[in-house]
Write an enzyme that holds these catalytic residues in place. Structure first.
Site, short mmCIF file in Angstrom:
data_model
loop_
_atom_site.label_atom_id
_atom_site.label_comp_id
_atom_site.label_asym_id
_atom_site.label_seq_id
_atom_site.Cartn_x
_atom_site.Cartn_y
_atom_site.Cartn_z
N ASP A 233 -40.45 -10.44 59.30
CA ASP A 233 -41.18 -10.49 60.02
C ASP A 233 -39.28 -10.61 60.84
O ASP A 233 -38.20 -11.75 60.91
CB ASP A 233 -41.74 -11.82 60.37
CG ASP A 233 -42.44 -11.96 59.53
OD1 ASP A 233 -43.30 -10.76 59.23
OD2 ASP A 233 -43.40 -12.86 58.77
N1 URA Z 1 -43.87 -13.23 54.06
C1 URA Z 1 -44.04 -13.52 55.39
O1 URA Z 1 -44.77 -14.41 55.83
N2 URA Z 1 -42.55 -13.15 56.66
C2 URA Z 1 -42.13 -12.88 56.27
O2 URA Z 1 -41.15 -12.20 57.39
C3 URA Z 1 -41.68 -12.27 54.77
C4 URA Z 1 -42.57 -12.74 53.82
#
Ligand code: URA
Length: 248
Positions: A104
């Site tokens: 993310d």
């Molecule tokens: N899980 C998430 O919620 N975000 C990420 O960036 C990676 C795994």
């Protein structure tokens, strides 16, 4: 083997016509010798390339470990926002070096990138069970009840356009009052955040520490990257059950 002009275009040095002109003018050397035929077949794995007197790294296969900072999208490109590709020289995008999966925008930590599409695909395939470890700091205390809930497997409800799913049992290790290290083998959209939400905690900070057999190097500051060593690439191919350069 490939045509010299095509090699230069693939490396992102210029357009086909620009490269043909440059080659005909004698501006390109292969193994120290000017080659003026744009169609000359060259072995890109071994040939030493120089363009206008400067050595050029002509490898078309590359694997990168990047310490993703917060604030960048994990995408090959985006019309509006900066992406992790902005941290690498342009050649990497030109030769098709792509992130392996996605972190993310606000997640930091280990992101692998590779030019090998089959390796990329296999590392993410649900049946492959590649471990990923995240350090999560959440908005309240974590205890043994959370550890047990993750270990039992969680039902993750639908989230907007994202369908519900049953997360496989996962290992949570407590690190401090509000911090835990979670190992999962899946990689669903926002998976870690959604798993914590189910047990009543919002993730405030998320950092990926490992991907398969590789651990983010301590010495690599946020925003920095390096190519994998040969040994690291070999263990990554082994995790994908591939031989370097081709599936087994
Ligand atoms: N899980 C998430 O919620 N975000 C990420 O960036 C990676 C795994």
């Amino acid at each position: 083997m490939l045509r010299l002009d095509r090699w230069l275009v693939t490396l992102g040095i210029g357009s086909r016509s620009e490269m043909q002109k440059l080659i005909r003018k004698g501006g390109v050397k292969v193994d120290g010798v000017a080659v003026t035929d744009p169609g000359r077949q060259v072995d890109e794995k071994t040939a030493q390339l120089a363009v206008q007197g400067a050595a050029v790294d002509g490898r078309l296969t590359r694997h990168v470990m990047l310490h993703k900072p917060a604030g960048l999208l994990t995408a090959a490109r985006d019309k509006k926002q900066p992406t992790v590709m902005d941290l690498l020289p342009e050649t990497y995008a030109a030769i098709g070096c792509m992130p392996v999966g996605r972190l993310d925008k606000d997640t930091t930590g280990l992101l692998l990138l590779t030019t090998d599409g089959e390796l990329n695909h296999r590392l993410l395939a649900p049946g492959r069970h590649v471990d990923k470890t995240y350090r999560a700091t959440v908005d309240g205390p974590l205890d043994e009840c959370h550890v047990a809930a993750f270990a039992a497997g969680l039902h993750i409800p639908e989230d907007g356009k994202e369908p519900a799913f049953d997360a496989a049992p996962a290992r949570l290790t407590l690190e401090g009052d509000c911090t835990g290290v979670l190992t999962i083998q899946e990689g669903k959209f926002h998976q870690v955040k959604r798993m914590f939400r189910v047990v009543g905690r919002e993730v405030m900070q998320l950092h990926r520490m490992t991907f398969g057999p590789l651990t983010l190097e301590d010495q690599l500051p946020e925003g920095a990257w390096r190519e994998l060593t040969e040994d690291e690439a070999a263990v990554l191919y082994a995790a994908a059950q591939m031989k370097a350069g081709g599936a087994q």
